[in-house]
Design a protein around this motif. Sequence first.
Motif, PDB file in Angstrom:
ATOM      1  N   CYS A 191       7.662   0.482   6.591  1.00  0.00           N
ATOM      2  CA  CYS A 191       8.850  -0.384   6.578  1.00  0.00           C
ATOM      3  C   CYS A 191      10.117   0.442   6.358  1.00  0.00           C
ATOM      4  N   ILE A 192      10.005   1.500   5.585  1.00  0.00           N
ATOM      5  CA  ILE A 192      11.181   2.333   5.277  1.00  0.00           C
ATOM      6  C   ILE A 192      11.718   2.972   6.553  1.00  0.00           C
ATOM      7  N   GLU A 193      10.802   3.437   7.386  1.00  0.00           N
ATOM      8  CA  GLU A 193      11.229   4.040   8.661  1.00  0.00           C
ATOM      9  C   GLU A 193      11.879   3.022   9.583  1.00  0.00           C
ATOM     10  N   ALA A 204       0.823  -1.208   0.000  1.00  0.00           N
ATOM     11  CA  ALA A 204       0.000   0.000   0.000  1.00  0.00           C
ATOM     12  C   ALA A 204       0.858   1.261   0.000  1.00  0.00           C
ATOM     13  N   SER A 205       2.184   1.109  -0.149  1.00  0.00           N
ATOM     14  CA  SER A 205       3.121   2.241  -0.185  1.00  0.00           C
ATOM     15  C   SER A 205       2.985   3.159   1.026  1.00  0.00           C
ATOM     16  N   GLY A 231       5.191  -0.047  -5.472  1.00  0.00           N
ATOM     17  CA  GLY A 231       5.236  -0.321  -4.035  1.00  0.00           C
ATOM     18  C   GLY A 231       6.660  -0.382  -3.517  1.00  0.00           C
ATOM     19  N   ALA A 232       6.809  -0.888  -2.281  1.00  0.00           N
ATOM     20  CA  ALA A 232       8.137  -0.922  -1.649  1.00  0.00           C
ATOM     21  C   ALA A 232       9.036  -1.927  -2.346  1.00  0.00           C
ATOM     22  N   LYS A 233      10.308  -1.543  -2.504  1.00  0.00           N
ATOM     23  CA  LYS A 233      11.324  -2.438  -3.075  1.00  0.00           C
ATOM     24  C   LYS A 233      12.517  -2.459  -2.127  1.00  0.00           C
ATOM     25  N   HIS A 284      12.866   1.402  -0.438  1.00  0.00           N
ATOM     26  CA  HIS A 284      12.370   2.644  -1.036  1.00  0.00           C
ATOM     27  C   HIS A 284      11.053   2.339  -1.735  1.00  0.00           C
ATOM     28  N   ILE A 285      10.281   3.412  -1.944  1.00  0.00           N
ATOM     29  CA  ILE A 285       8.973   3.257  -2.579  1.00  0.00           C
ATOM     30  C   ILE A 285       9.106   3.512  -4.088  1.00  0.00           C
ATOM     31  N   THR A 286       8.521   2.642  -4.877  1.00  0.00           N
ATOM     32  CA  THR A 286       8.476   2.822  -6.329  1.00  0.00           C
ATOM     33  C   THR A 286       6.998   2.875  -6.750  1.00  0.00           C
TER      34      THR A 286
END
Length: 200
Positions: free
Chosen positions: A30-32, A25-26, A45-47, A40-42
């Motif tokens: 998870c990035i934090e 859901a972008s 979605g997250a990659k 990172h978000i693409t």
Amino acid sequence: MGCAAAPGKIEQHECVKPVIIEGCASCGTCIESCPENALHITDEGAKMNYDKCIACNNCIFACPNSLIKLNWDKMDEFIERMTEYALGAVQSKKGKVGYMNFLMNITPDCDCLPWSDRPIVPDIGILVSNDPVALDAASYDLVNHQKGFENSLLHHNYHEGQDKFKGVWDRVDGHLQLRYGREIGLGNLKYDLINIGSEI
Ligand code: SF4
Ligand code: SF4
């Protein structure tokens, strides 16, 4: 694993770097959670950047939608690495190391996690040996001989004699660690149980 230095802990874990499944859901949570800026978000979605990832698994527990999973396909390699590190920790100390297993409060998750859960079997006792593989083989058998608790994370194999660890983690072969430990010279699978005290 506990006797390995931090880079050794990473080396054991890195073969099971997590994977992101479909449905992101972008949200960015998870990035934090990532200490290495490996996410990172693409547009899709997250990659994950696997060159940066150190397999700390923070992101698995951070995703509110449970979309980041352990890479179970590599679990056998993880278990083998862990066994090799155990051998590395003791092979220069032959005759100087004793081993104790406390078969009490046997809970479903790894003890590195900051939480616990209900035990899956009753308390059994304390086992002592100078052979870590025989000690674990005996412990494994004693746990499996117990009747499992139904109000725990066990979802099958409740009966005496059934594999309680598979009853929680279907995709983990608990015997692999024992077989591989014997293969690389960490110890033996055979054991004699000698009861030297009263039951707890
Ligand atoms: S496992 Fe750890 S280092 Fe790897 S992407 Fe997830 S949070 Fe980042
Ligand atoms: S926390 Fe989960 S849903 Fe949110 S961006 Fe990361 S993978 Fe996607």
